[in-house]
Scaffold this motif. Structure first.
Motif, short mmCIF file in Angstrom:
data_model
loop_
_atom_site.label_atom_id
_atom_site.label_comp_id
_atom_site.label_asym_id
_atom_site.label_seq_id
_atom_site.Cartn_x
_atom_site.Cartn_y
_atom_site.Cartn_z
N ALA A 1 -38.19 64.20 13.99
CA ALA A 1 -39.21 64.91 14.37
C ALA A 1 -38.66 65.20 15.86
CB ALA A 1 -40.53 64.05 14.60
N SER A 2 -39.46 66.42 16.39
CA SER A 2 -39.04 66.80 17.80
C SER A 2 -40.19 66.07 18.68
CB SER A 2 -39.17 68.30 18.01
OG SER A 2 -40.59 68.64 17.50
N GLN A 3 -39.94 65.94 20.23
CA GLN A 3 -40.77 65.38 21.01
C GLN A 3 -41.64 66.61 21.61
OE1 GLN A 3 -38.26 63.38 23.79
NE2 GLN A 3 -38.03 61.55 22.58
N THR A 4 -43.08 65.97 21.80
CA THR A 4 -43.92 66.71 22.34
C THR A 4 -43.85 66.92 24.11
OG1 THR A 4 -45.41 66.20 20.39
CG2 THR A 4 -46.45 67.32 22.51
N THR A 26 -42.99 56.50 21.49
CA THR A 26 -42.42 56.94 20.31
C THR A 26 -43.61 56.68 19.15
OG1 THR A 26 -41.37 54.92 19.75
CG2 THR A 26 -40.09 56.66 20.84
N LEU A 29 -43.06 58.03 12.43
CA LEU A 29 -43.39 59.10 11.44
C LEU A 29 -42.73 58.90 9.82
CD1 LEU A 29 -42.84 62.15 13.95
CD2 LEU A 29 -45.31 61.00 13.23
N THR A 54 -46.71 70.10 10.67
CA THR A 54 -46.34 69.70 12.13
C THR A 54 -45.21 68.88 12.15
OG1 THR A 54 -48.10 68.67 12.92
CG2 THR A 54 -48.53 71.05 12.83
N ASP A 55 -45.04 68.59 13.68
CA ASP A 55 -44.01 67.31 13.83
C ASP A 55 -44.61 66.12 13.60
OD1 ASP A 55 -42.20 69.09 14.49
OD2 ASP A 55 -42.55 68.85 16.72
N ALA A 56 -45.92 66.11 13.62
CA ALA A 56 -46.46 64.68 13.50
C ALA A 56 -47.81 64.74 12.43
CB ALA A 56 -47.14 64.20 14.92
N ARG A 57 -48.10 65.74 11.85
CA ARG A 57 -49.11 65.72 11.13
C ARG A 57 -48.88 66.80 9.67
NH1 ARG A 57 -53.95 69.91 11.33
NH2 ARG A 57 -52.10 71.08 12.44
N GLN A 104 -52.36 62.10 9.70
CA GLN A 104 -51.66 61.87 10.88
C GLN A 104 -51.64 60.51 11.29
OE1 GLN A 104 -54.31 64.66 12.86
NE2 GLN A 104 -54.90 63.03 14.31
#
Length: 149
Positions: A1-4, A26, A29, A54-57, A104
């Motif tokens: 996953a990418s970082q926000t 971190t 996920l 999405t990256d986290a949801r 999430q």
């Protein structure tokens, strides 16, 4: 996953923006690998539904499905997912208004991200947060906290 991305900070020496800083925390996920196939299965079984990731949801939308069948599927999905992620730091929510089931991390929210980015918002005259969530209230606020003057 990418970082926000985190907040931009000014470089003291040059008085120009340095760019975005990566978050220091971190988020686990790993649950996504287990939950995604379940949501994909419900998407195949429910005409008019869609999966958004999405990256986290992960979010399963049923707004374009048959209203009665979509609502019934959402209830079944909620119960199934709650059993699957019972011992994980994950939140499962069904929104009748948005007609969606969202999964999430339990401790991730726009309000927390805003507080992590700017710290004490009371020190600012204005904090503007822009996102892509159509129905979300302003980050970090409770209903009725937003005032225009």
């Amino acid at each position: 996953a990418s970082q926000t991305p985190g907040p931009a900070a000014a470089d003291d020496a040059e008085d120009e923006p340095r760019g975005w800083e990566a978050p220091r925390r971190t988020v686990d996920l790993t649950w996504m690998d287990e939950v995604r196939p379940i949501l994909e299965s419900f998407t195949r079984q429910t005409p008019g539904s869609a999966l958004e990731a999405t990256d986290a949801r992960l979010c399963w939308h049923f707004r374009d499905a048959d209203p009665d069948f979509g609502e019934a599927q959402a209830k079944n999905l909620q119960l199934h997912l709650e059993a699957v992620v019972e011992h994980r730091p994950v939140r499962v929510r069904t929104s009748a208004q948005k007609q969606a089931v969202t999964v999430q991390p339990a401790r991730v929210s726009p309000g927390r991200a805003l507080r992590a980015a700017v710290g004490d918002v009371e020190q600012y005259d204005l904090v503007l947060a822009i996102g892509d969530e159509r129905y979300a209230r302003p980050s970090g606020t409770r209903r009725g906290d937003v005032r225009f003057g």
